[in-house]
Design an enzyme around this catalytic site. Structure first.
Site, short mmCIF file in Angstrom:
data_model
loop_
_atom_site.label_atom_id
_atom_site.label_comp_id
_atom_site.label_asym_id
_atom_site.label_seq_id
_atom_site.Cartn_x
_atom_site.Cartn_y
_atom_site.Cartn_z
N GLU A 179 38.10 41.48 36.74
CA GLU A 179 37.38 41.86 38.15
C GLU A 179 37.48 43.13 38.65
O GLU A 179 38.72 43.60 38.43
CB GLU A 179 38.05 40.89 39.07
CG GLU A 179 37.32 40.78 40.48
CD GLU A 179 38.17 39.77 41.25
OE1 GLU A 179 38.75 38.90 41.00
OE2 GLU A 179 37.78 39.99 42.63
N ARG A 217 50.31 34.59 30.24
CA ARG A 217 50.12 35.93 30.51
C ARG A 217 51.16 36.79 30.39
O ARG A 217 52.32 36.35 30.08
CB ARG A 217 49.54 36.25 32.05
CG ARG A 217 50.72 35.72 33.22
CD ARG A 217 50.20 36.16 34.56
NE ARG A 217 49.01 35.37 34.81
CZ ARG A 217 47.94 36.72 35.36
NH1 ARG A 217 48.29 37.68 35.44
NH2 ARG A 217 46.90 36.22 35.45
N LYS A 240 47.99 42.52 40.65
CA LYS A 240 47.27 43.78 41.52
C LYS A 240 47.41 44.20 42.71
O LYS A 240 47.11 45.13 43.23
CB LYS A 240 45.61 43.71 40.79
CG LYS A 240 45.02 43.97 39.87
CD LYS A 240 43.66 43.88 39.65
CE LYS A 240 43.26 42.65 38.57
NZ LYS A 240 41.64 42.44 38.66
P1 ATP Z 1 44.10 39.06 39.95
O1 ATP Z 1 44.05 37.45 39.92
O2 ATP Z 1 45.17 39.78 40.55
O3 ATP Z 1 42.61 39.40 40.58
P2 ATP Z 1 43.93 39.12 37.20
O4 ATP Z 1 45.25 39.60 36.66
O5 ATP Z 1 43.45 37.81 37.07
O6 ATP Z 1 43.74 39.58 38.79
P3 ATP Z 1 41.47 40.02 36.17
O7 ATP Z 1 40.48 41.26 36.62
O8 ATP Z 1 40.81 38.92 36.53
O9 ATP Z 1 42.70 39.99 36.81
O10 ATP Z 1 41.68 39.70 34.72
C1 ATP Z 1 40.81 40.18 33.51
C2 ATP Z 1 41.36 39.47 32.55
O11 ATP Z 1 42.77 39.95 31.97
C3 ATP Z 1 41.45 38.04 32.53
O12 ATP Z 1 40.83 37.24 31.42
C4 ATP Z 1 42.94 37.76 32.84
O13 ATP Z 1 43.26 36.37 32.15
C5 ATP Z 1 43.59 38.62 31.79
N1 ATP Z 1 45.06 39.11 32.30
C6 ATP Z 1 45.33 39.21 33.60
N2 ATP Z 1 46.53 39.65 33.72
C7 ATP Z 1 47.07 39.37 32.61
C8 ATP Z 1 48.49 39.64 32.06
N3 ATP Z 1 49.62 39.86 32.78
N4 ATP Z 1 48.45 39.07 30.91
C9 ATP Z 1 47.73 38.92 30.10
N5 ATP Z 1 46.24 38.81 30.53
C10 ATP Z 1 46.13 39.06 31.49
MG MG Z 2 41.56 36.95 37.87
#
Ligand code: ATP
Ligand code: MG
Length: 568
Positions: free
Chosen positions: A48, A273, A283
């Site tokens: 995102e 994660r 974030k």
């Molecule tokens: P938020 O929920 O804070 O907006 P997010 O961490 O879900 O952020 P995204 O931009 O939706 O952020 O993440 C993109 C991809 O990266 C998703 O498929 C998510 O599952 C993966 N991702 C995000 N954070 C992690 C993490 N700490 N470890 C592994 N994969 C991650």
């Molecule tokens: Mg997300």
């Protein structure tokens, strides 16, 4: 003198790295055996665009692109840009830069969920026609109240029994902008008594007048993430939708949508994660650090963002190595950040040129070295890699050594300089401290007087004599000035993810030294070049650096200093 980045700009695709089997690969192997997706493997990385990517995202990128590479499949980059209010073009650009820098390529498969807004609208209409979705006039607060709890069922909306015609007409009018923000939603008609709260008539569309970074003012109804995500994967023909564990509980909903729409059905696989010690990864928190100026921006070398790690001196290879070493699993865990630092050490140990730099200079005059004389000494660029060759370093009568390498009253086993003691200057001679010059007023040591033994030149046949200590130095007349920023961990507790997380910020996470001296070869160093400063650690030329004003960031020390501190 550094190995050109271009030379080692080997993409992750060419690399013969050993990727251990994991449960995700086992699932894919099974699907290939049963020919489930006609032998195809197609993944995607779906960020995102509401912030910069961090090391957790890197895990997901390495996983998705890595699987596609290894199975000769494809991996898309898709921006999940369904929420217009928090998303920015700056993020879209930085994300692409970061994925590329990590060594991955989406070719022509760069997509945006917002490109599917029209398709998603049509899909929604299909569900309405099937009697599987309805327009609801409850407010957000009422929807929450009607939803029920984990232990008790929810209550059906009074608008749930609207006719198909009424729903179609109202949904069209929602899109036309006839209703105020938040006044109506489109909801899936599933089961208000389901033990899974995600299936209790979840919201698919909300009315929101907000400019979108790509579609502008075209839309005033926006799909929820839950409604957009699975269908976007389906539209792109994704075979394996790999996501983090929190989506496991959403999977029955995604399955329901795809089943009711009767469209291509990717297989969703969840993994744990990445969490790191001494690091915050959300974030929202990273944005707070930036906005409240606890750091100097998203790419501050103390940030766990990919741009921060890059500026700090991390290499793509070291991050991919880290992703390989941590693997993937279904169990939540927290990885020691020392492992990440160690991956950088092991990569830079192989590829970073060794040079000499003095952080806190102490002037040394070699009394028996001829005034105005000088010579060039041979220094090895990387003992781990003979192909990196050697260079000449200038030696002369006045040199700088590290203040730390002299003690007037040496403690036991101090093998560096002290009055009357001898030490070897790396790649040069053995010197002996014969006098100490102090500032009259402060008593501070400002200069050492030494003599050198001409018979002890490094590498020469008579250099046989040995002393216990070897220290680094630079020639005063030839050295370049540099600013060196000593970075350390941003948080001083192992788990900074508490309510008072900002109180755990390490006040010494950066120390800036402005009077450093580095060897003259570094005049040609460019931003992103990485070096080992002998005995000090690995350093990276900062983006602020120019040939006139060299700036280096400490990427990592030579050894894990924290583990010692913790034990002490
Ligand atoms: P938020 O929920 O804070 O907006 P997010 O961490 O879900 O952020 P995204 O931009 O939706 O952020 O993440 C993109 C991809 O990266 C998703 O498929 C998510 O599952 C993966 N991702 C995000 N954070 C992690 C993490 N700490 N470890 C592994 N994969 C991650
Ligand atoms: Mg997300």
């Amino acid at each position: 003198m550094t190995m050109l980045d271009a030379e080692r700009n080997m993409s992750a695709t060419d690399e013969k790295s050993f990727t251990p089997k994991n449960f995700i690969r086992e699932i894919i192997d099974d699907d290939l055996k049963t020919n489930k997706y006609a032998g195809k493997v197609h993944t995607r990385f779906p960020p995102e665009p509401n912030g910069y990517l961090h090391i957790g995202h890197a895990k997901s990128i390495c996983l998705n692109f890595g699987i596609a590479n290894d199975y000769k499949g494809l991996c898309n980059l898709r921006f999940d840009d369904t929420n217009p209010s928090k998303e920015e073009v700056e993020y879209v650009e930085s994300i692409q830069q970061d994925v590329r820098w990590l060594g991955f390529d989406w070719d022509d498969r760069l997509f945006y969920a917002s490109d599917y807004f029209e398709r998603l609208y049509e899909f929604a209409a299909t569900l309405i026609k099937k009697g599987k979705a309805y327009v609801c006039d409850l407010s957000a607060e009422e929807i929450r109240r009607y939803r029920g709890t984990l232990t008790g069922p929810g209550k059906e909306s009074p608008y749930r029994s609207r006719t198909v015609e009424e729903n179609l007409a109202l949904f069209q009018r929602m899109r036309n902008g006839e209703f105020p923000d938040g006044s109506r939603t489109l909801r899936a008609k599933i089961d208000m008594a389901s033990p899974n709260l995600n299936l209790r008539d979840p919201v698919m569309y909300r009315i929101l007048r907000s400019k979108h970074h790509r579609t502008g003012d075209t839309w005033c109804v926006y799909p929820t993430y839950d409604w957009a995500h699975g269908q976007s994967d389906s539209i792109e023909g994704i075979t394996h939708s790999i996501c983090t564990l929190e989506f496991e509980i959403h999977r029955p909903l995604y399955d329901w949508f795809l089943h009711e729409l009767e469209i291509h059905h990717p297989r969703q696989i969840e993994f744990a994660r990445l969490n790191l010690t001494y690091t915050v990864m959300s974030k929202r928190k990273l944005l707070e650090l930036v906005e409240e100026k606890h750091v100097d921006g998203w790419d501050d070398p103390r940030m766990p963002t990919i741009s921060g790690l890059r500026r700090r001196g991390y290499t793509p290879e070291s991050i991919r190595l880290f992703a390989d070493r941590i693997g993937v699993s279904k169990n939540e865990s927290t990885i020691d950040v020392a492992l990440l630092e160690d991956c950088l050490r092991s990569d830079l140990n192989k590829c970073a040129a060794r040079v000499m730099a003095v952080l806190r200079p102490l002037k040394v005059v070699i009394e028996n070295y001829r005034d105005g004389a000088g010579e060039e000494l041979e220094a090895i660029n990387n003992p781990e890699d003979p192909s990196m060759g050697s260079r000449k370093i200038p030696f002369s009568k006045v040199i700088y050594i590290e203040q730390d390498d002299f003690r007037e009253i040496p403690p036991k086993k101090y093998f560096r300089l002290s009055p009357g003691a001898e030490v070897r200057l790396r790649y040069a001679y053995i010197v002996k401290c014969v006098d100490v010059v102090k500032d009259n007023k402060t008593g501070e040591v400002v200069e050492l007087r030494c003599t050198y033994d001409p018979e002890t030149k490094s590498g020469s046949s008579q250099s046989g004599r040995k002393v216990k200590g070897t220290i680094h130095w630079v020639s005063a007349a030839h050295a370049l000035d540099a600013e060196i920023r000593l970075y350390d961990r941003l948080f001083n507790v192992e788990d900074p993810n508490s309510d008072n997380w900002k109180e755990c910020i390490n006040p010494n996470s950066v120390v800036i030294l402005r009077n450093c001296k580095v060897e003259p070869d570094l005049a040609s160093a460019k931003p992103q070049d990485r070096f080992q400063f002998e005995r000090l650690g690995y350093f990276c030329v900062d983006d602020d650096s120019t040939s006139g004003a060299l700036v280096f960031n400490r990427a990592v020390t030579l050894r894990d200093t924290w583990s010692k501190i913790q034990k002490a």
